[in-house]
Design a protein around this motif. Structure first.
Motif, PDB file in Angstrom:
ATOM      1  N   TRP A 111       0.789  -0.963  -0.047  1.00 31.60           N
ATOM      2  CA  TRP A 111      -0.182   0.002  -0.032  1.00 31.60           C
ATOM      3  C   TRP A 111       0.878   1.162   0.071  1.00 31.60           C
ATOM      4  CZ3 TRP A 111      -4.590   0.535  -1.561  1.00 31.60           C
ATOM      5  CH2 TRP A 111      -5.665  -0.672  -1.700  1.00 31.60           C
ATOM      6  N   ARG A 112       1.975   1.196   0.863  1.00 28.67           N
ATOM      7  CA  ARG A 112       2.805   2.592   0.799  1.00 28.67           C
ATOM      8  C   ARG A 112       3.449   2.688  -0.507  1.00 28.67           C
ATOM      9  NH1 ARG A 112       4.614   0.372   5.728  1.00 28.67           N
ATOM     10  NH2 ARG A 112       6.303  -0.778   4.851  1.00 28.67           N
ATOM     11  N   SER A 113       3.789   1.802  -1.345  1.00 26.81           N
ATOM     12  CA  SER A 113       3.979   1.877  -2.703  1.00 26.81           C
ATOM     13  C   SER A 113       2.980   2.294  -3.727  1.00 26.81           C
ATOM     14  CB  SER A 113       4.646   0.439  -3.295  1.00 26.81           C
ATOM     15  OG  SER A 113       5.145   0.755  -4.684  1.00 26.81           O
ATOM     16  N   HIS A 114       1.968   1.732  -3.430  1.00 28.32           N
ATOM     17  CA  HIS A 114       0.746   2.285  -4.338  1.00 28.32           C
ATOM     18  C   HIS A 114       0.416   3.568  -4.047  1.00 28.32           C
ATOM     19  CE1 HIS A 114      -2.891   1.463  -6.716  1.00 28.32           C
ATOM     20  NE2 HIS A 114      -3.590   2.261  -5.587  1.00 28.32           N
ATOM     21  N   LEU A 115       0.155   4.081  -2.837  1.00 28.15           N
ATOM     22  CA  LEU A 115      -0.310   5.500  -2.415  1.00 28.15           C
ATOM     23  C   LEU A 115       0.960   6.490  -2.717  1.00 28.15           C
ATOM     24  CD1 LEU A 115      -2.000   4.603   0.798  1.00 28.15           C
ATOM     25  CD2 LEU A 115      -3.138   5.081  -1.303  1.00 28.15           C
ATOM     26  N   GLY A 116       2.092   5.965  -2.599  1.00 26.58           N
ATOM     27  CA  GLY A 116       3.054   6.892  -2.820  1.00 26.58           C
ATOM     28  C   GLY A 116       3.148   7.966  -1.802  1.00 26.58           C
ATOM     29  N   ALA A 117       4.298   8.917  -2.096  1.00 22.79           N
ATOM     30  CA  ALA A 117       4.372  10.177  -1.025  1.00 22.79           C
ATOM     31  C   ALA A 117       3.489  11.266  -1.458  1.00 22.79           C
ATOM     32  CB  ALA A 117       6.042  10.437  -0.980  1.00 22.79           C
ATOM     33  N   THR A 118       2.825  11.907  -0.476  1.00 26.90           N
ATOM     34  CA  THR A 118       1.996  12.816  -0.749  1.00 26.90           C
ATOM     35  C   THR A 118       2.479  14.280  -0.019  1.00 26.90           C
ATOM     36  OG1 THR A 118       0.454  12.342   1.281  1.00 26.90           O
ATOM     37  CG2 THR A 118      -0.052  11.125  -0.843  1.00 26.90           C
TER      38      THR A 118
END
Length: 555
Positions: free
Chosen positions: A396-403
């Motif tokens: 999920w961290r990879s999918h959501l990315g940094a925001t």
């Protein structure tokens, strides 16, 4: 005495209520003259009035064998079979009667009653419409059509039918009572209360009138009056399942847990909850020692209830000293709940209609554990009892990315099939104050498949991740990667709370029992904050309060 004179005398006995004498005389007639079709018919009707419906159906069948073209006989036989529970034969009788004489309104109505009772609601609706077309002033026909609409959840149409029935016959108590019930369900409890008052003016001892008055008071948050009404309903009908059930929910809502759990036990007897109970041969677990035994505990309600009540499993093991506990629950939960498994605890999927349960010695429903364990107060958690899978979190961290912003999950609607969903779900338009808060990346937590997000959410850049969620373990991993979860009363609230995540729950004016009244916190989940409607249906104020809190949270 001639057979005809005897027959007329028997009719007189029947009409004057001297049923035993009528039966005796009619039996003498058919014994002396077996071809007397009318005597067989009347004998069947007398026996039916005496409460022997199965026998009545067979006696009227003797008349039909002699006069197969008599529509009224087929109709009366249908009534007898309907009362005796032989619904398929009843339907066939009514259909044959209508084939012979299609213009009889009450036969269409009787057919509709049996079709509705057997779950053939569309066919029942057609029968009631036929009855009303033939007898438009028959209040009972309009009332019964309303019952079908109510069962199908078409509340506005049900209300229209009941209103018409009441217009035609203001003293028809059942229609007036039904109208009050559905008006309250439609969020108009003041009107529902007025209907209940009219019902009780007609019959102060009518238990359903007291129940409906109590439900209207409940929705108006006039809880003392609601409790008094429920208790009066029970006083007039001791086995009144719905009154006991509603009383139990009211007591639980106000923290009277021991009596509340005991009253709520009546839900097992409710036809609405028939699919919850498992008919199991093994005896129920009584909360005592069960050394060396296998206990089956099964999910009997929704996803959120299962997530809430699995916290009792360690206490169940401790108290029972069982060798093994099998937890039968909804399949989408198992990948998440497996972490609670051990050499002694196994999770298996509950099917909608399982052929046979896993082998066991005792059984108990998950929702019964507070009562059976005698832990009536909420079983508080000192630490989260569920955790997310680390590999799925990384995905999920990879999918959501940094925001560079706060990630906030949003769930605004529950399962529409849930009986109270009309009150607990909010219109998506009410979320706009939240969407206007800067510095937040919103993630939709709605899992309804197919279609696009509502335009307002797309415009606000809300992320749609439904394609990546297969079960609750995926949802748990997503929630673990969010900074905050904002949700109405759904399984999302329970999942976030069980994971120990920050959850803001938006609640209806009169919420589900487990959230209590008046507090901003709940003993069930220490990381949860409650936002409550100040008045029924007022999601706007809730959204503004949540948005104001979110402004500070997003900084």
């Amino acid at each position: 005495m001639t057979p005809e004179f005897a027959f007329q005398l028997a009719l007189g006995y029947r009409q004057s209520g001297r049923l035993a004498e009528a039966e005796g005389l009619l039996r003498q007639i058919v014994a002396a003259q077996p071809s007397h079709a009318q005597a067989w018919h009347q004998l069947g009707l007398v026996v039916l009035t005496l409460g022997r419906a199965g026998e009545a159906g067979e006696l009227i069948g003797r008349a039909i064998a002699l006069r197969p073209m008599e529509a009224a006989m087929h109709s009366d036989q249908g009534v007898a079979y309907s009362i005796s529970g032989n619904t398929e034969r009843a339907i066939a009788c009514f259909q044959e009667s209508l084939r012979l004489q299609p213009g009889v309104a009450h036969t269409h109505r009787n057919l509709g009653d049996v079709l509705h009772a057997t779950g053939r609601h569309e066919a029942a609706m057609a029968s009631y419409r036929n009855a009303i077309a033939l007898a438009p002033t028959d209040a009972g026909g309009h009332n019964n059509l309303g019952n079908v609409f109510l069962h199908l959840g078409r509340l506005e149409e049900a209300a229209a039918c009941y209103e018409r029935a009441v217009q035609l016959e203001p003293r028809l108590i059942v229609a007036q009572s039904n109208l009050g019930d559905v008006l309250t369900k439609l969020g108009r409890p003041e009107e529902g209360l007025a209907c209940a008052q009219r019902v009780l003016a007609l019959d102060p001892y009518f238990p359903d009138g007291h129940l409906n008055m109590g439900v209207a008071y409940w929705h108006m948050a006039r809880f003392a009056e609601a409790e008094a009404c429920y208790r009066r309903a029970i006083a007039w009908r001791a086995e009144f399942v719905d009154a006991h059930l509603n009383l139990g929910l009211l007591l639980l809502l106000h923290g009277h847990f021991e009596e509340g759990w005991r009253e709520y036990e009546w839900h097992w007897r409710s036809p609405v909850h028939e699919n919850r109970r498992r008919d199991l041969a093994a005896p129920p677990w009584d909360g005592g020692p069960a050394d060396g035994k296998t206990i089956l505990t099964y999910a009997d309600q929704g996803f959120g209830d299962t997530l809430q009540f699995v916290r009792y499993l360690p206490l169940l093991l401790e108290r029972s000293r069982a060798a093994r506990v099998i937890v039968e629950c909804q399949a989408p939960l198992i990948p998440l709940l497996q972490q609670l498994g051990s050499a002694k605890v196994e999770f298996v999927a509950r099917q909608s209609a399982p052929a046979s349960p896993p082998p066991h010695d005792r059984n108990v429903a998950l929702f019964n554990l507070p009562l059976v364990l005698r832990r009536f107060e909420p079983l508080e958690m000192s630490a989260p009892y569920l955790r997310a899978d680390e590999q799925k979190r990384a995905a999920w961290r990879s999918h959501l990315g940094a925001t560079g912003t706060r990630r906030v999950g949003l769930a605004w609607a529950g399962n529409p099939a849930q009986a109270d969903d009309r009150r607990r779900s909010m219109p998506v338009e009410a979320l706009q104050p939240l969407l206007d808060v800067p510095g937040v990346t919103f993630v939709s937590l709605q899992i309804t498949p197919g279609g696009r997000l509502p335009p307002s959410l797309e415009k606000a850049g809300v992320l749609d991740v439904r394609e990546q969620i297969a079960d609750f373990s995926d949802s748990a991993a997503l929630l673990a990667e969010l900074d905050l979860i904002i949700t109405v009363d759904t399984s999302v609230a329970h999942l976030g709370g069980a994971l120990g995540r920050p959850v803001w729950a938006m609640l209806a004016f009169v919420p589900d029992w487990r959230w209590g009244m008046g507090h901003a916190e709940t003993p069930w989940y220490p990381t949860m904050r409650l936002f409550r409607q100040p008045r029924a249906g007022d999601w706007s104020t809730v959204a503004k309060e949540v948005a104001a809190a979110l402004v500070g949270y997003a900084v």
